[in-house]
Design a protein around this motif. Structure first.
Motif, PDB file in Angstrom:
ATOM      1  N   GLN A 122       0.875  -1.177   0.000  1.00 46.55           N
ATOM      2  CA  GLN A 122       0.000   0.000   0.000  1.00 46.55           C
ATOM      3  C   GLN A 122       0.909   1.224   0.000  1.00 46.55           C
ATOM      4  OE1 GLN A 122      -3.669  -0.399   0.501  1.00 46.55           O
ATOM      5  NE2 GLN A 122      -3.641   1.649  -0.384  1.00 46.55           N
ATOM      6  N   VAL A 123       1.092   1.845  -1.177  1.00 47.42           N
ATOM      7  CA  VAL A 123       2.061   2.937  -1.284  1.00 47.42           C
ATOM      8  C   VAL A 123       1.525   4.257  -0.747  1.00 47.42           C
ATOM      9  CG1 VAL A 123       3.307   1.886  -3.199  1.00 47.42           C
ATOM     10  CG2 VAL A 123       1.357   3.369  -3.680  1.00 47.42           C
ATOM     11  N   ASP A 124       0.217   4.372  -0.620  1.00 47.84           N
ATOM     12  CA  ASP A 124      -0.359   5.527   0.054  1.00 47.84           C
ATOM     13  C   ASP A 124      -1.622   5.065   0.768  1.00 47.84           C
ATOM     14  OD1 ASP A 124      -2.809   5.999  -1.700  1.00 47.84           O
ATOM     15  OD2 ASP A 124      -1.233   6.259  -3.190  1.00 47.84           O
ATOM     16  N   SER A 125      -2.153   5.920   1.612  1.00 49.40           N
ATOM     17  CA  SER A 125      -3.263   5.499   2.469  1.00 49.40           C
ATOM     18  C   SER A 125      -4.627   5.639   1.813  1.00 49.40           C
ATOM     19  CB  SER A 125      -3.245   6.322   3.768  1.00 49.40           C
ATOM     20  OG  SER A 125      -3.356   7.712   3.472  1.00 49.40           O
ATOM     21  N   HIS A 126      -4.660   6.143   0.579  1.00 52.83           N
ATOM     22  CA  HIS A 126      -5.954   6.470  -0.014  1.00 52.83           C
ATOM     23  C   HIS A 126      -6.341   5.608  -1.221  1.00 52.83           C
ATOM     24  CE1 HIS A 126      -6.045   9.984   2.567  1.00 52.83           C
ATOM     25  NE2 HIS A 126      -4.860  10.355   2.097  1.00 52.83           N
ATOM     26  N   SER A 127      -5.365   5.041  -1.900  1.00 53.93           N
ATOM     27  CA  SER A 127      -5.701   4.363  -3.149  1.00 53.93           C
ATOM     28  C   SER A 127      -5.474   2.860  -3.059  1.00 53.93           C
ATOM     29  CB  SER A 127      -4.863   4.934  -4.309  1.00 53.93           C
ATOM     30  OG  SER A 127      -3.501   4.745  -4.069  1.00 53.93           O
ATOM     31  N   ALA A 128      -6.447   2.118  -3.544  1.00 47.76           N
ATOM     32  CA  ALA A 128      -6.299   0.677  -3.701  1.00 47.76           C
ATOM     33  C   ALA A 128      -5.755   0.419  -5.099  1.00 47.76           C
ATOM     34  CB  ALA A 128      -7.641  -0.008  -3.510  1.00 47.76           C
ATOM     35  N   ARG A 129      -4.965  -0.611  -5.237  1.00 49.17           N
ATOM     36  CA  ARG A 129      -4.347  -0.889  -6.525  1.00 49.17           C
ATOM     37  C   ARG A 129      -4.471  -2.364  -6.863  1.00 49.17           C
ATOM     38  NH1 ARG A 129      -0.270   3.416  -8.200  1.00 49.17           N
ATOM     39  NH2 ARG A 129      -0.482   5.012  -6.611  1.00 49.17           N
ATOM     40  N   SER A 130      -4.521  -2.625  -8.157  1.00 54.12           N
ATOM     41  CA  SER A 130      -4.516  -4.007  -8.628  1.00 54.12           C
ATOM     42  C   SER A 130      -3.974  -4.013 -10.047  1.00 54.12           C
ATOM     43  CB  SER A 130      -5.925  -4.613  -8.583  1.00 54.12           C
ATOM     44  OG  SER A 130      -6.800  -3.929  -9.473  1.00 54.12           O
ATOM     45  N   ALA A 131      -3.422  -5.141 -10.462  1.00 53.26           N
ATOM     46  CA  ALA A 131      -2.874  -5.249 -11.813  1.00 53.26           C
ATOM     47  C   ALA A 131      -2.681  -6.710 -12.169  1.00 53.26           C
ATOM     48  CB  ALA A 131      -1.537  -4.511 -11.921  1.00 53.26           C
ATOM     49  N   THR A 132      -2.868  -6.992 -13.457  1.00 52.19           N
ATOM     50  CA  THR A 132      -2.650  -8.333 -13.989  1.00 52.19           C
ATOM     51  C   THR A 132      -1.456  -8.303 -14.924  1.00 52.19           C
ATOM     52  OG1 THR A 132      -4.990  -8.923 -13.839  1.00 52.19           O
ATOM     53  CG2 THR A 132      -3.670 -10.160 -15.418  1.00 52.19           C
ATOM     54  N   ILE A 133      -0.573  -9.282 -14.796  1.00 49.53           N
ATOM     55  CA  ILE A 133       0.556  -9.439 -15.702  1.00 49.53           C
ATOM     56  C   ILE A 133       0.167 -10.450 -16.770  1.00 49.53           C
ATOM     57  CG2 ILE A 133       2.980 -10.064 -15.903  1.00 49.53           C
ATOM     58  CD1 ILE A 133       2.402  -7.524 -14.253  1.00 49.53           C
ATOM     59  N   ARG A 134       0.357 -10.083 -18.027  1.00 48.09           N
ATOM     60  CA  ARG A 134      -0.128 -10.912 -19.122  1.00 48.09           C
ATOM     61  C   ARG A 134       0.417 -12.334 -19.083  1.00 48.09           C
ATOM     62  NH1 ARG A 134      -0.429  -9.748 -25.679  1.00 48.09           N
ATOM     63  NH2 ARG A 134      -0.971 -11.886 -26.220  1.00 48.09           N
ATOM     64  N   ASP A 135       1.663 -12.501 -18.638  1.00 51.65           N
ATOM     65  CA  ASP A 135       2.292 -13.824 -18.674  1.00 51.65           C
ATOM     66  C   ASP A 135       1.881 -14.716 -17.507  1.00 51.65           C
ATOM     67  OD1 ASP A 135       3.866 -13.275 -21.022  1.00 51.65           O
ATOM     68  OD2 ASP A 135       5.100 -11.995 -19.757  1.00 51.65           O
ATOM     69  N   ALA A 136       1.054 -14.192 -16.606  1.00 54.28           N
ATOM     70  CA  ALA A 136       0.657 -14.975 -15.422  1.00 54.28           C
ATOM     71  C   ALA A 136      -0.864 -15.178 -15.455  1.00 54.28           C
ATOM     72  CB  ALA A 136       1.089 -14.269 -14.143  1.00 54.28           C
ATOM     73  N   PHE A 137      -1.323 -16.025 -16.354  1.00 52.64           N
ATOM     74  CA  PHE A 137      -2.762 -16.276 -16.509  1.00 52.64           C
ATOM     75  C   PHE A 137      -3.327 -16.867 -15.218  1.00 52.64           C
ATOM     76  CE2 PHE A 137      -6.248 -19.186 -17.537  1.00 52.64           C
ATOM     77  CZ  PHE A 137      -7.088 -18.357 -18.284  1.00 52.64           C
ATOM     78  N   GLY A 138      -4.399 -16.247 -14.719  1.00 53.28           N
ATOM     79  CA  GLY A 138      -5.024 -16.742 -13.505  1.00 53.28           C
ATOM     80  C   GLY A 138      -4.439 -16.191 -12.234  1.00 53.28           C
ATOM     81  N   ALA A 139      -3.628 -15.119 -12.345  1.00 54.10           N
ATOM     82  CA  ALA A 139      -3.048 -14.483 -11.157  1.00 54.10           C
ATOM     83  C   ALA A 139      -3.121 -12.981 -11.320  1.00 54.10           C
ATOM     84  CB  ALA A 139      -1.595 -14.911 -10.958  1.00 54.10           C
ATOM     85  N   PHE A 140      -3.209 -12.268 -10.215  1.00 51.73           N
ATOM     86  CA  PHE A 140      -3.055 -10.818 -10.265  1.00 51.73           C
ATOM     87  C   PHE A 140      -2.652 -10.303  -8.895  1.00 51.73           C
ATOM     88  CE2 PHE A 140      -7.623 -11.221  -9.287  1.00 51.73           C
ATOM     89  CZ  PHE A 140      -7.807 -10.285  -8.270  1.00 51.73           C
TER      90      PHE A 140
END
Length: 420
Positions: free
Chosen positions: A243-261
């Motif tokens: 959590q790099v700051d107290s206000h924003s939630a983050r998420s991301a998917t990496i193309r090479d990791a199908f079924g993970a994020f």
């Protein structure tokens, strides 16, 4: 088994409509396994450093596959094995730099082989790489060790002489309305990075994650059961992000990791449910793109994407429209039960309208890409007929036009690409 993969016309149409179903997800996962096998074959052939390590890893992996093909296929098809295989291949081809010595990166194959041997119940003795004094074996976790690491596999266990106790990856599980899911919460694998913020270190507790995960699953199983079925079929790994700051939630998917994020710690079940749908849409589309080309990879056109501040290539716009179409569909299903759903639905639906219209005006889509976009348009047109409080619609329109105007000023353009 390495073979050519594709989706059927019915599966393609179902994916274009925003879903796909468990059988389609499983077909995409089988294609990923073949992709991983091809990359591993390339790595084994191109790795010219520590040949003794390579030969021992390949020999062990071959014996394990013969003894337990299904179990080893599950391992080799896993998302973070895919992430390693893609990164290692890029390094061998000169397209990626890293601080880890190339031989150590390639020799992660020995750690994978050790895990395969344990799953298959075969014996092995392999020298595995150490990453900063840490040894990682997929599925078994991470252990600390100074010096050379020799993994011994016997009776389904992996032991490393002189190493500390394994820090195993945790799991999250939930059951609701007869639907169950179990995923890895991975805070130890060395290939869990690559997102726009770093992964966390070892979590002190996963109780909070488990509680919100169970609530989110109940929400999905109750109000979006088809989404739940897809997630149960294809989601395998969640990666906690810092959590790099107290206000924003983050998420991301990496193309090479199908079924993970990756994602930051969710505070509410609704937020996690939306994130699960959002990121799994990216996995599905990335899986499809591995077997079907939807746009011209050499295209240079750039587009306004309502959810981004940077101009996006058509491939990025396609990913965004598909993900946000899934989010809109979820908010639509939550309209009767979540207080903020009408407002969120109005905003996301308007974002999809702009992105989809811009996508339809692109000259970079292939014929399959145009069919895929048409499938999304049919779903959106059905959404557009939904009655939403007019003031919420007007507010969403004003907000998005303001976002677009600011985007034009930021990038010093007067273009209005396919403005609705």
């Amino acid at each position: 088994m390495i073979r050519r993969h594709d989706v059927t016309p019915a599966q393609f149409a179902a994916l274009a409509a925003g879903y796909g179903g468990p059988e389609t997800i499983e077909a995409l996962a089988r294609a990923q396994l073949s992709k991983h096998l091809l990359l591993i074959k390339f790595i084994a052939e191109a790795w010219v450093g520590a040949r003794a390590h390579r030969d021992a890893a390949v020999e062990t992996l071959t014996r394990a596959q013969a003894a337990a093909p299904a179990e080893v296929a599950e391992l080799l098809g896993s998302p973070l094995v895919g992430a390693w295989a893609a990164d290692c291949t890029r390094r061998l081809r000169g397209g990626l730099r890293a601080e880890i010595p190339l031989d150590a990166e390639c020799n992660h194959l020995s750690a994978i082989a050790a895990a395969a041997a344990a799953l298959a119940g075969v014996e092995a003795r392999l020298e595995v790489p150490s990453f900063g004094g840490r040894v990682a074996v997929p599925g078994f976790g991470l252990t600390k060790l100074d010096g050379a690491a020799v993994a011994t596999v016997a009776c389904g266990r992996v032991t490393v002489a002189g190493a500390a106790q394994w820090l195993a990856p945790r799991t999250l599980s939930a059951t609701s309305h007869g639907r169950s899911i179990r995923v890895t919460l991975d805070d130890v694998d060395p290939y869990r990075g690559g997102h726009h913020v770093p992964p966390t270190g070892r979590l002190t507790s996963v109780d909070g994650w488990q509680a919100v995960f169970a609530e989110a699953w109940d929400l999905l199983a109750t109000h979006a059961p088809a989404r739940a079925d897809e997630l149960a079929a294809g989601l395998r790994t969640l990666i906690p992000l810092q959590q790099v700051d107290s206000h924003s939630a983050r998420s991301a998917t990496i193309r090479d990791a199908f079924g993970a994020f990756g994602l930051t710690m969710p505070s509410r079940a609704t937020d996690l449910a939306v994130t699960l749908v959002h990121e799994f849409q990216h996995s599905k589309l990335s899986g499809l793109l591995d077997v079907t080309r939807l746009s011209d990879p050499g295209a240079t056109e750039l587009h306004f994407a309502p959810w981004r501040i940077d101009p996006r290539p058509v491939s990025g716009l396609l990913q965004g429209v598909y993900a946000f179409l899934g989010i809109a569909d979820l908010w639509r299903r939550l309209l009767p039960v979540v207080a903020e759903a009408p407002q969120e639905y109005a905003v996301v639906r308007e974002q999809v309208r702009w992105g989809l219209t811009s996508l339809e005006g692109s000259g970079a889509l292939t014929e399959a890409g145009r069919r895929f976009t048409s499938g999304m348009r049919a779903v959106f047109d059905d959404m557009a007929a939904d009655r939403v409080p007019p003031e919420l619609v007007r507010r969403a329109e004003r907000k998005l036009r303001g976002t677009h105007d600011a985007w034009q000023r930021r990038h010093q353009t007067t273009d209005s690409p396919a403005r609705p």
